[in-house]
Motif scaffolding. Structure first.
Motif, PDB file in Angstrom:
ATOM      1  N   UNK A 675      39.033   2.133   0.408  1.00 30.35           N
ATOM      2  CA  UNK A 675      39.987   1.513   1.069  1.00 30.35           C
ATOM      3  C   UNK A 675      39.747  -0.008   1.065  1.00 30.35           C
ATOM      4  N   UNK A 676      38.575  -0.410   0.943  1.00 30.07           N
ATOM      5  CA  UNK A 676      38.345  -1.978   1.110  1.00 30.07           C
ATOM      6  C   UNK A 676      38.768  -2.681  -0.455  1.00 30.07           C
ATOM      7  N   UNK A 677      39.519  -3.932   0.016  1.00 30.97           N
ATOM      8  CA  UNK A 677      39.886  -4.618  -1.183  1.00 30.97           C
ATOM      9  C   UNK A 677      38.724  -5.241  -1.742  1.00 30.97           C
ATOM     10  N   UNK A 678      37.648  -5.782  -1.113  1.00 27.89           N
ATOM     11  CA  UNK A 678      36.561  -6.252  -1.521  1.00 27.89           C
ATOM     12  C   UNK A 678      35.971  -5.638  -2.446  1.00 27.89           C
ATOM     13  N   UNK A 679      35.571  -4.216  -2.010  1.00 27.26           N
ATOM     14  CA  UNK A 679      34.851  -3.421  -2.839  1.00 27.26           C
ATOM     15  C   UNK A 679      35.497  -3.328  -4.120  1.00 27.26           C
ATOM     16  N   UNK A 680      36.745  -3.014  -4.025  1.00 27.27           N
ATOM     17  CA  UNK A 680      37.630  -2.910  -5.518  1.00 27.27           C
ATOM     18  C   UNK A 680      37.651  -3.889  -6.325  1.00 27.27           C
ATOM     19  N   UNK A 681      37.696  -5.271  -5.757  1.00 26.80           N
ATOM     20  CA  UNK A 681      37.985  -6.645  -6.522  1.00 26.80           C
ATOM     21  C   UNK A 681      36.509  -6.585  -7.226  1.00 26.80           C
ATOM     22  N   UNK A 682      35.470  -6.453  -6.369  1.00 29.97           N
ATOM     23  CA  UNK A 682      34.109  -6.773  -6.756  1.00 29.97           C
ATOM     24  C   UNK A 682      33.796  -5.813  -8.052  1.00 29.97           C
ATOM     25  N   UNK A 683      34.245  -4.594  -7.815  1.00 25.56           N
ATOM     26  CA  UNK A 683      33.786  -3.756  -8.836  1.00 25.56           C
ATOM     27  C   UNK A 683      34.729  -4.038 -10.379  1.00 25.56           C
ATOM     28  N   UNK A 684      36.097  -4.406 -10.219  1.00 25.38           N
ATOM     29  CA  UNK A 684      36.830  -4.912 -11.139  1.00 25.38           C
ATOM     30  C   UNK A 684      36.517  -6.069 -11.819  1.00 25.38           C
ATOM     31  N   UNK A 685      36.005  -7.022 -10.864  1.00 26.93           N
ATOM     32  CA  UNK A 685      35.295  -8.268 -11.481  1.00 26.93           C
ATOM     33  C   UNK A 685      34.115  -8.138 -12.640  1.00 26.93           C
ATOM     34  N   UNK A 686      33.371  -7.130 -11.998  1.00 25.08           N
ATOM     35  CA  UNK A 686      31.865  -6.914 -12.606  1.00 25.08           C
ATOM     36  C   UNK A 686      32.194  -6.166 -14.030  1.00 25.08           C
ATOM     37  N   UNK A 687      33.307  -5.398 -13.756  1.00 28.22           N
ATOM     38  CA  UNK A 687      33.594  -4.609 -15.256  1.00 28.22           C
ATOM     39  C   UNK A 687      34.298  -5.322 -16.230  1.00 28.22           C
ATOM     40  N   UNK A 688      35.054  -6.522 -15.897  1.00 24.44           N
ATOM     41  CA  UNK A 688      35.487  -7.502 -16.852  1.00 24.44           C
ATOM     42  C   UNK A 688      34.468  -8.303 -17.287  1.00 24.44           C
ATOM     43  N   UNK A 689      33.373  -8.825 -16.700  1.00 25.57           N
ATOM     44  CA  UNK A 689      32.332  -9.507 -16.954  1.00 25.57           C
ATOM     45  C   UNK A 689      31.511  -8.820 -18.024  1.00 25.57           C
ATOM     46  N   UNK A 690      31.354  -7.596 -18.166  1.00 24.51           N
ATOM     47  CA  UNK A 690      30.621  -6.776 -18.949  1.00 24.51           C
ATOM     48  C   UNK A 690      31.416  -6.843 -20.087  1.00 24.51           C
ATOM     49  N   UNK A 691      30.307  -6.838 -21.352  1.00 26.79           N
ATOM     50  CA  UNK A 691      31.012  -6.863 -22.863  1.00 26.79           C
ATOM     51  C   UNK A 691      31.864  -5.608 -22.891  1.00 26.79           C
ATOM     52  N   UNK A 692      33.022  -5.973 -23.681  1.00 26.23           N
ATOM     53  CA  UNK A 692      34.042  -4.937 -23.870  1.00 26.23           C
ATOM     54  C   UNK A 692      33.465  -3.522 -24.397  1.00 26.23           C
ATOM     55  N   UNK A 693      32.502  -3.754 -25.302  1.00 23.87           N
ATOM     56  CA  UNK A 693      32.029  -2.469 -26.042  1.00 23.87           C
ATOM     57  C   UNK A 693      31.166  -1.570 -24.953  1.00 23.87           C
ATOM     58  N   UNK A 694      30.659  -2.358 -24.004  1.00 22.04           N
ATOM     59  CA  UNK A 694      29.685  -1.496 -22.951  1.00 22.04           C
ATOM     60  C   UNK A 694      30.672  -1.296 -21.819  1.00 22.04           C
ATOM     61  N   UNK A 695      31.757  -1.484 -21.547  1.00 20.62           N
ATOM     62  CA  UNK A 695      32.326  -1.346 -20.367  1.00 20.62           C
ATOM     63  C   UNK A 695      32.523   0.043 -20.087  1.00 20.62           C
ATOM     64  N   UNK A 696      32.384   0.285 -18.574  1.00 22.59           N
ATOM     65  CA  UNK A 696      32.387   1.628 -17.976  1.00 22.59           C
ATOM     66  C   UNK A 696      33.659   1.482 -17.037  1.00 22.59           C
ATOM     67  N   UNK A 697      34.069   2.812 -16.554  1.00 21.03           N
ATOM     68  CA  UNK A 697      34.873   2.954 -15.553  1.00 21.03           C
ATOM     69  C   UNK A 697      34.910   2.013 -14.296  1.00 21.03           C
ATOM     70  N   UNK A 698      35.815   1.625 -13.602  1.00 25.03           N
ATOM     71  CA  UNK A 698      35.588   0.656 -12.284  1.00 25.03           C
ATOM     72  C   UNK A 698      34.458   1.071 -11.584  1.00 25.03           C
ATOM     73  N   UNK A 699      34.636   2.501 -11.413  1.00 19.02           N
ATOM     74  CA  UNK A 699      33.701   2.971  -9.992  1.00 19.02           C
ATOM     75  C   UNK A 699      32.302   2.920 -10.402  1.00 19.02           C
ATOM     76  N   UNK A 700      31.861   2.638 -11.665  1.00 22.69           N
ATOM     77  CA  UNK A 700      30.406   2.847 -12.138  1.00 22.69           C
ATOM     78  C   UNK A 700      29.921   1.341 -11.541  1.00 22.69           C
ATOM     79  N   UNK A 701      30.564   0.058 -11.229  1.00 22.10           N
ATOM     80  CA  UNK A 701      30.231  -0.936 -11.139  1.00 22.10           C
ATOM     81  C   UNK A 701      30.187  -1.184  -9.594  1.00 22.10           C
TER      82      UNK A 701
END
Length: 784
Positions: A675-701
Motif C-alpha cells: 500500500x505504501x506509495x513511497x515503497x513502490x516509488x522507491x522500488x520503481x526508481x531503483x529498477x529504472x536506475x539499473x542497467x536495462x540488461x540487468x533489470x529485474x521485476x520491481x519487487x526485487x528492488x
C-alpha cells in the motif's frame, strides 16, 4: 542416619547375645535381603484405594491387581550406597549379615540408652566388617570429622559386642570401613581415619571390587581382604609347612614347591592395573577374564591339571628350614621345609592368575589339588613387571596400551631423557587419580573395569598434555631441564605437581560442579579440556615470570597455585556465568591435536580480553585470523539473509493476494499487498536506475526498511508475524510490533555491502548476528 553420639559413653555391653538387631544367618533370609537390596527402587504393596495418595508421594505403579497394587520409588543416594556395599560383601560369601536398619545399643554416662544404626555388617569365623556409608547426591566436598569421631568412640564397644558372639573360638579380625560416594575427602579427615584404623573405600575401589567379584565370585574375597588387612595374619594358616627347594637365579632368591589352591588363595594378591594401588606401582596385571576362568574351571573338573609353574613373589619372607647338611650338599640348591607367610597379600601373582583363580568357579573339593609354584623372595616390583612383560609381550590378549604404560612406569629416572619425562608425567597423573582429595580422583578410565558416565579421561592423554606443557621439565639434547613444577627429586616433583594441579582443577570444578561431573557432555572435564588447561597453566607461569619477575621454580606449592588461580580468575568467572550453549559453542567437538590447540586458544582468549598482552604470538595471530574469518562469515550471513527475507516476503505476498492482473494493470500482490506509495516509488526508481540488461521485476528492488512497512500492513501482518515479530533483549514489553531488529540489521547490511577498514563489526554486532541467526534460521527452515 542416627544423630551424633555423645563423647562420654560407659564401657557397658547391653546386648551381649544379639550383637546387631536384626542379624541374618539363614540362607533364605540372606537371599531375600539380597533381592530387596539389588534393584535401584524400593517397592511396597498397597490397597487399590490408597494408590492415588501414594502417587503424590513419589511412588509409581509397577503392577496393578484387584486386591493390591505394587508401587516403586527410586532409592535415595545414601540408601543406594548402603545397598551397594551390602551386596558387595554378600558377593564375597559372608553368611552373617545385618538386616534392614540394624542397630546396637550403648549406655551413656548419664544412664540413658543410645542407639546407633549400623549401615552394613558382615562376619564369618575369620573376619567381621563394620561399614559406615556416607554419600552426596552430587560430587563435592563434605566434612566427616564428627562422623569419624563417633565411629572411633564406639569401636571398643562394637568390638566387645562382636567378640561376645564368639565365646569359645578365636575372635575374628574386625575391619572398620568407611565407604563413600561422591565425596572428595579432605586431608585432615583421611588422617583421622588412619588414626582410627579405619579403611577408606571410595567409588574407585568399590568399582574395582565389584568388577573383580563379578568375574571371581566368593573366591575373590581374599583379594579384597588383602586390601583391608594387608600385613595382618590370616587365621588358620599357622604352621603350614610344605617341602620346597631354595636357590638363586639372576641374583634373586627363589623357592620351588607344590601347594594347594586353598592355601595359596588366602595369601595371594594380584596387582591389577584396575586397582592401581599407590604402594603397588607399577600395577601391571590385566583384569581377570571371566570367560577364561570358566574355561579353566571346566578343564579342572574334567581332570585337567597344569604342569607349568604359577609365578609368585613373596612380599613377606617365608621361613625356610633346610634338611640336614648331609643330604644338602649342593651349594646352589637347598632342600627343606617352607613355612608359608601367614599374612594377607603376601604372595603377589606375577603370572598365572587365571590358573589359580580357575578354582573359584568350581566346587570346594578341588581346592586341595596341587599347584606347581615358583616363588621369588622379595623381588622388586619393577622387576616383577619386567618379568611379566617378558612372558606376555607376544600374547594378543595383553593390550599394547598397557605395555606402553608399564614401560613408562618402569623407566622412572631412565637414562633416556624423553622416556624419563614421560614416566614422570605418568607418575604424576596416576598420583592425582588415586588421591582421594583430588577433583580428578576416579575420573580416569581404568582398563578392565566398565567406566561410569563421568569416567571419560584417559591417563595417556593427560600424560601427553603434561609432557607438552613442560611444567615438569623438558628435554634439551640428551638431558632434562626442570620445569616450574619440578622438585629436587622425581618423588618431590610428583608431590609438588599434585598439590598445584589439584588446587587449580579444584577451582575449575567449583565454577560449576554439575558441568564438571557431566564429563564429555559438560565439555570441561574432558581429555582436550584437561590438556588445554595444563597448557594454560604453563602460559600463565611464563607471563607472570616476565611481568612480575616471580620465580615459579622456587616458590612453595600453595603460593604457586594461588598466583595461577588469582590470575586466571576471569576464566573461572566465565565458566561460572556462561550458559551451556556458550560453553558448548566454544569447547565442544574438539578432537585431535588441532582440537586441543583450539580449546587452549579459547581459554587464552578469555584472559586476553582482560590482559591484552597475554598469550603467545601464535595465539595473537590466531585471534587476528579468527576475527577476519568471523567478519567474512558475518558478511556472508548478512547478505544471504537479506536475499532470503526479500524472497520470502515476495512469495508470501503472492500466495496471500495472488498474481492475477487487476484493472490497474498491476498484479494483485503488488497493488493490494504493497500500500505504501513511497515503497513502490522507491522500488520503481531503483529498477529504472539499473542497467536495462540487468533489470529485474520491481519487487526485487525492495529495501530491508521497505520490508518493515510491508509486513506491518494490516492485511499482511497475520501472515508475517511468526517470522518477523522478534523482541530484542532490551526491548520493552507490551508492544504489538517487535521489528526494531530490522533497523539494526539494515545498518549491518550496509557494512557488508560497503566493506572497508573503517567500517567493521563490533563485538556487540557479532553477538547480535549470532542472536539473529539462532532466532531466524529455524523459522525460515520450518516454512521452506
Amino acid at each position: 542416619m542416627n544423630q551424633y553420639i555423645s563423647d562420654k559413653i560407659e564401657a557397658v555391653i547391653t546386648q551381649p547375645d544379639a550383637v546387631f538387631n536384626p542379624l541374618l544367618r539363614l540362607e533364605t533370609d540372606l537371599r531375600a535381603e539380597a533381592k530387596r537390596r539389588k534393584p535401584p527402587l524400593n517397592f511396597k504393596t498397597v490397597r487399590p484405594e490408597d494408590v492415588a495418595e501414594e502417587l503424590g508421594n513419589g511412588w509409581a505403579v509397577k503392577k496393578a491387581g484387584k486386591r493390591q497394587t505394587t508401587l516403586g520409588r527410586p532409592k535415595q543416594h545414601d540408601q543406594l550406597l548402603e545397598d551397594r556395599i551390602w551386596s558387595l560383601l554378600r558377593m564375597m560369601g559372608y553368611q552373617q549379615m545385618n538386616g534392614h536398619r540394624s542397630t546396637i545399643e550403648f549406655k551413656r554416662t548419664d544412664g540413658s540408652i543410645g542407639r546407633k544404626q549400623i549401615d552394613v555388617f558382615a562376619a564369618d569365623a575369620e573376619t567381621a566388617i563394620v561399614a559406615e556409608c556416607k554419600s552426596r547426591e552430587t560430587r563435592g566436598r563434605k566434612s566427616l570429622q564428627k562422623d569419624l569421631q563417633d565411629t572411633i568412640l564406639l569401636q571398643e564397644y562394637i568390638r566387645k559386642l562382636i567378640y561376645s558372639s564368639y565365646p569359645n573360638t578365636a575372635k575374628p579380625k574386625i575391619i572398620w570401613l568407611y565407604a563413600t560416594n561422591n565425596i572428595i575427602w579432605s586431608e585432615s579427615d583421611l588422617e583421622r581415619a588412619e588414626d582410627g584404623k579405619i579403611t577408606v573405600t571410595t567409588e574407585n575401589e568399590i568399582q574395582y571390587f565389584e568388577a573383580f567379584l563379578k568375574h571371581m565370585g566368593p573366591a575373590g574375597k581374599y583379594q579384597i581382604l588383602g586390601e583391608f588387612l594387608k600385613g595382618q595374619k590370616v587365621p588358620g594358616l599357622e604352621g603350614v609347612k610344605i617341602p620346597a627347594i631354595k636357590g638363586r637365579i639372576a641374583g634373586e632368591t627363589f623357592f620351588s614347591f607344590v601347594v594347594t589352591p586353598r592355601n595359596l588363595l588366602r595369601i595371594a594378591f594380584v596387582n591389577h592395573q584396575a586397582l592401581n594401588h599407590p604402594d603397588g606401582k607399577p600395577a601391571y596385571q590385566r583384569m581377570i577374564s571371566s570367560s577364561r576362568i570358566k574355561e579353566i574351571g571346566e578343564f579342572i573338573k574334567q581332570g585337567g591339571f597344569f604342569p607349568t609353574n604359577i609365578l609368585v613373589n613373596f612380599t613377606s619372607p617365608p621361613r625356610f628350614d633346610p634338611i640336614s647338611n648331609k643330604e644338602n650338599t649342593d651349594d646352589n640348591i637347598k632342600f627343606g621345609w617352607l613355612t608359608l607367610p601367614q599374612l594377607y597379600r603376601s604372595a603377589w601373582i606375577i603370572d598365572g592368575q587365571h590358573r589359580l583363580y580357575g578354582y573359584s568357579s568350581i566346587t570346594d573339593k578341588f581346592l586341595d589339588q596341587s599347584l606347581f609354584v615358583l616363588a621369588f623372595n622379595g623381588m622388586d616390583t619393577h622387576k616383577e613387571a619386567d618379568l611379566f612383560i617378558t612372558i606376555n609381550h607376544k600374547q594378543k590378549s595383553v593390550p599394547k596400551s598397557l605395555l606402553v604404560s608399564l614401560l613408562a612406569d618402569l623407566r622412572l629416572g631412565d637414562s633416556d631423557a624423553r622416556t624419563a619425562t614421560s614416566a614422570l608425567a605418568s607418575a604424576v597423573v596416576r598420583a592425582i587419580n588415586t588421591d582421594k582429595t583430588s577433583p580428578l580422583s576416579r575420573r580416569f578410565i581404568t582398563h578392565g573395569v566398565p567406566p561410569e558416565a563421568n569416567q571419560n579421561l584417559t591417563v595417556s592423554e593427560a600424560v601427553n598434555g603434561l609432557v607438552r606443557s613442560e611444567l615438569i621439565g623438558r628435554v634439551i639434547g640428551k638431558g632434562r631441564l626442570g620445569g616450574p613444577l619440578s622438585g629436587p627429586t622425581d618423588e618431590a616433583t610428583i608431590t609438588r605437581a599434585k598439590i598445584v594441579l589439584n588446587a587449580y582443577f579444584e577451582e575449575l570444578r567449583k565454577t560449576n560442579p554439575e558441568r564438571w561431573e557431566a564429563g564429555r557432555t559438560g565439555y570441561i572435564s574432558t581429555n582436550p579440556g584437561i590438556r588445554a588447561h595444563l597448557g594454560l597453566i604453563a602460559e600463565v607461569v611464563k607471563y607472570l615470570s616476565q611481568k612480575t619477575g616471580q620465580d615459579f621454580h622456587a616458590i612453595q606449592e600453595k603460593e604457586f597455585a594461588a598466583c595461577v588461580v588469582d590470575f586466571t580468575k576471569p576464566l573461572f568467572d566465565h565458566f561460572s556465568s556462561a550458559d551451556d550453549d556458550a560453553i558448548s559453542q566454544k569447547f565442544s567437538r574438539k578432537f585431535g591435536e588441532g582440537g586441543v590447540k583450539e580449546y587452549l586458544y579459547h581459554l587464552l582468549k578469555v584472559i586476553h580480553d582482560v590482559h591484552p598482552d597475554f598469550g603467545p604470538q601464535e595465539f595473537i595471530t590466531w585471534i587476528s585470523q579468527r576475527e577476519s574469518a568471523r567478519v567474512d562469515e558475518a558478511n556472508a550471513f548478512v547478505m544471504n539473509l537479506s536475499e532470503r527475507l526479500t524472497n520470502y516476503v515476495i512469495e508470501t505476498l503472492k500466495s496471500i493476494h495472488g498474481t492475477h492482473i487487476l484493472p490497474s494493470g498491476d498484479a494483485a500482490f503488488w497493488e493490494v499487498g504493497v500500500e505504501s506509495r513511497r515503497v513502490k516509488d522507491n522500488a520503481y526508481r531503483k529498477q529504472q536506475e539499473d542497467k536495462q540488461e540487468r533489470r529485474k521485476p520491481r519487487e526485487a528492488y525492495f529495501d530491508l526498511i521497505d520490508l518493515e512497512e510491508i509486513v506491518k500492513q494490516k492485511n499482511n501482518w497475520d501472515h508475517f508475524e511468526y517470522i518477523f515479530n522478534m523482541p530484542m533483549e532490551d526491548e520493552k514489553k507490551g508492544k504489538k510490533y517487535y521489528l526494531d531488529w530490522i533497523s539494526r540489521y539494515n545498518e549491518l547490511r550496509r557494512v557488508a555491502a560497503h566493506k572497508n577498514n573503517m567500517r567493521t563489526y563490533t563485538e556487540e554486532d557479532i553477538e547480535f548476528l549470532d542472536w539473529l541467526r539462532s532466532e531466524l534460521t529455524p523459522k525460515l527452515k520450518s516454512i521452506s
